[in-house]
Design a protein around this motif. Sequence first.
Motif, PDB file in Angstrom:
ATOM      1  N   TYR A  63      58.798  34.916 -57.276  1.00  0.00           N
ATOM      2  CA  TYR A  63      60.136  34.343 -57.096  1.00  0.00           C
ATOM      3  C   TYR A  63      61.059  35.396 -57.924  1.00  0.00           C
ATOM      4  N   HIS A  64      62.146  35.545 -56.998  1.00  0.00           N
ATOM      5  CA  HIS A  64      63.282  36.638 -57.634  1.00  0.00           C
ATOM      6  C   HIS A  64      64.094  35.705 -58.576  1.00  0.00           C
ATOM      7  N   PRO A  65      64.737  36.519 -59.454  1.00  0.00           N
ATOM      8  CA  PRO A  65      65.500  35.781 -60.435  1.00  0.00           C
ATOM      9  C   PRO A  65      66.473  34.943 -59.861  1.00  0.00           C
ATOM     10  N   GLY A  66      66.639  33.643 -60.415  1.00  0.00           N
ATOM     11  CA  GLY A  66      67.595  32.840 -59.835  1.00  0.00           C
ATOM     12  C   GLY A  66      67.258  31.931 -58.818  1.00  0.00           C
ATOM     13  N   THR A  67      66.147  32.308 -58.178  1.00  0.00           N
ATOM     14  CA  THR A  67      65.715  31.371 -57.022  1.00  0.00           C
ATOM     15  C   THR A  67      64.963  30.061 -57.418  1.00  0.00           C
ATOM     16  N   TRP A  68      65.649  28.972 -57.199  1.00  0.00           N
ATOM     17  CA  TRP A  68      64.958  27.546 -57.535  1.00  0.00           C
ATOM     18  C   TRP A  68      63.641  27.452 -56.778  1.00  0.00           C
ATOM     19  N   HIS A  69      62.736  26.815 -57.688  1.00  0.00           N
ATOM     20  CA  HIS A  69      61.281  26.561 -57.258  1.00  0.00           C
ATOM     21  C   HIS A  69      60.925  25.503 -58.006  1.00  0.00           C
ATOM     22  N   HIS A  70      59.788  24.983 -57.609  1.00  0.00           N
ATOM     23  CA  HIS A  70      59.016  24.020 -58.074  1.00  0.00           C
ATOM     24  C   HIS A  70      57.836  24.347 -59.011  1.00  0.00           C
ATOM     25  N   PHE A  71      57.552  23.589 -59.915  1.00  0.00           N
ATOM     26  CA  PHE A  71      56.205  24.337 -60.392  1.00  0.00           C
ATOM     27  C   PHE A  71      55.155  24.312 -59.609  1.00  0.00           C
ATOM     28  N   SER A  72      53.984  25.006 -60.166  1.00  0.00           N
ATOM     29  CA  SER A  72      52.801  25.210 -59.320  1.00  0.00           C
ATOM     30  C   SER A  72      52.284  23.890 -58.799  1.00  0.00           C
ATOM     31  N   LEU A  73      52.026  23.918 -57.532  1.00  0.00           N
ATOM     32  CA  LEU A  73      51.508  22.578 -56.642  1.00  0.00           C
ATOM     33  C   LEU A  73      50.143  23.097 -55.963  1.00  0.00           C
ATOM     34  N   ALA A  74      48.980  22.783 -56.877  1.00  0.00           N
ATOM     35  CA  ALA A  74      47.739  22.906 -56.315  1.00  0.00           C
ATOM     36  C   ALA A  74      47.580  21.745 -55.348  1.00  0.00           C
ATOM     37  N   LEU A  75      46.912  21.923 -54.441  1.00  0.00           N
ATOM     38  CA  LEU A  75      46.637  20.909 -53.489  1.00  0.00           C
ATOM     39  C   LEU A  75      45.320  20.245 -53.462  1.00  0.00           C
ATOM     40  N   GLU A  76      44.274  20.882 -53.522  1.00  0.00           N
ATOM     41  CA  GLU A  76      42.747  20.257 -53.402  1.00  0.00           C
ATOM     42  C   GLU A  76      42.316  19.703 -54.653  1.00  0.00           C
ATOM     43  N   GLU A  77      42.285  20.791 -55.519  1.00  0.00           N
ATOM     44  CA  GLU A  77      41.704  20.493 -56.848  1.00  0.00           C
ATOM     45  C   GLU A  77      42.308  21.482 -57.966  1.00  0.00           C
ATOM     46  N   VAL A  78      41.938  21.087 -59.207  1.00  0.00           N
ATOM     47  CA  VAL A  78      42.586  21.835 -60.328  1.00  0.00           C
ATOM     48  C   VAL A  78      42.249  23.391 -59.950  1.00  0.00           C
ATOM     49  N   SER A  79      43.579  24.170 -59.944  1.00  0.00           N
ATOM     50  CA  SER A  79      43.474  25.388 -59.607  1.00  0.00           C
ATOM     51  C   SER A  79      44.231  26.478 -60.593  1.00  0.00           C
ATOM     52  N   ASP A  80      43.631  27.416 -60.874  1.00  0.00           N
ATOM     53  CA  ASP A  80      44.141  28.489 -61.824  1.00  0.00           C
ATOM     54  C   ASP A  80      45.184  29.553 -60.960  1.00  0.00           C
ATOM     55  N   PHE A  81      46.076  30.048 -61.739  1.00  0.00           N
ATOM     56  CA  PHE A  81      47.051  30.886 -61.286  1.00  0.00           C
ATOM     57  C   PHE A  81      47.250  31.833 -62.289  1.00  0.00           C
ATOM     58  N   LEU A  82      47.129  33.284 -61.727  1.00  0.00           N
ATOM     59  CA  LEU A  82      47.452  34.363 -62.719  1.00  0.00           C
ATOM     60  C   LEU A  82      48.988  34.297 -62.680  1.00  0.00           C
ATOM     61  N   VAL A  83      49.766  34.429 -63.716  1.00  0.00           N
ATOM     62  CA  VAL A  83      51.203  34.402 -63.640  1.00  0.00           C
ATOM     63  C   VAL A  83      51.819  35.717 -64.554  1.00  0.00           C
ATOM     64  N   ILE A  84      52.758  36.221 -63.872  1.00  0.00           N
ATOM     65  CA  ILE A  84      53.133  37.637 -64.460  1.00  0.00           C
ATOM     66  C   ILE A  84      54.577  37.187 -64.762  1.00  0.00           C
ATOM     67  N   ASP A  85      55.222  37.014 -65.692  1.00  0.00           N
ATOM     68  CA  ASP A  85      56.640  36.451 -65.871  1.00  0.00           C
ATOM     69  C   ASP A  85      57.081  37.089 -67.338  1.00  0.00           C
ATOM     70  N   ARG A  86      58.213  36.951 -67.727  1.00  0.00           N
ATOM     71  CA  ARG A  86      59.080  37.436 -68.743  1.00  0.00           C
ATOM     72  C   ARG A  86      58.552  36.435 -69.951  1.00  0.00           C
ATOM     73  N   ILE A  87      58.236  37.574 -71.077  1.00  0.00           N
ATOM     74  CA  ILE A  87      57.769  36.762 -72.263  1.00  0.00           C
ATOM     75  C   ILE A  87      58.998  37.373 -73.343  1.00  0.00           C
ATOM     76  N   ALA A  88      59.528  36.469 -74.071  1.00  0.00           N
ATOM     77  CA  ALA A  88      60.628  36.746 -74.795  1.00  0.00           C
ATOM     78  C   ALA A  88      60.254  36.017 -76.319  1.00  0.00           C
ATOM     79  N   ASP A  89      61.166  36.021 -77.436  1.00  0.00           N
ATOM     80  CA  ASP A  89      61.144  35.425 -78.578  1.00  0.00           C
ATOM     81  C   ASP A  89      61.254  34.031 -78.359  1.00  0.00           C
ATOM     82  N   GLU A  90      60.196  33.030 -78.961  1.00  0.00           N
ATOM     83  CA  GLU A  90      59.969  31.751 -78.949  1.00  0.00           C
ATOM     84  C   GLU A  90      61.397  30.972 -78.971  1.00  0.00           C
TER      85      GLU A  90
END
Length: 169
Positions: free
Chosen positions: A120-147
């Motif tokens: 998703y490009h910055p600013g794009t509206w999206h829903h959180f991950s929507l697994a369909l058939e079973e519990v599913s894992d996703f590798l996510v690459i995103d911005r990490i910053a101060d808590e």
Amino acid sequence: MRTLIAEPLMARAFAPFGDVIEATDDAVQKAINYGHTTRFHDLAELDLMSNGGRAGVSIFRSTPLAQPVTIKIMEYHPLSSQAFVPLSKRPYLVVVAPKGPFDAGAMRAFVAAGGQGVNYHPGTWHHFSLALEEVSDFLVIDRIADETDTVNCVEHELAAGEQVSVRRG
């Protein structure tokens, strides 16, 4: 309630929202590792470093929602992109809306095949991950910053008239 029929995830249709991450014949391919590996090169435009952020790699484990899925919340990240790559071969739903003020009428839904990721490009509206058939894992690459940095996730709770039901096409 309006129903969105999820269309197959295709790079051209998804381009206004981000990148489709997949190994296709259209990708730049490079032979590496003495010809034993094909690199599908630079598949997503990552944008992670603004305001002191750094690239982070995480795994998100998503539990399927009841079908058909009712979309009640959307989010966007103003400071960064966010990439999701499925670690299973299971399909999943992608629900997006264009950048800018939230427009429920412009929402679109896609069915991603198990071998397709999205960025998703910055600013794009999206829903959180929507697994369909079973519990599913996703590798996510995103911005990490101060808590204390909560400015990079903006959520919008959909009013009853904005909510949509999504079903697979």
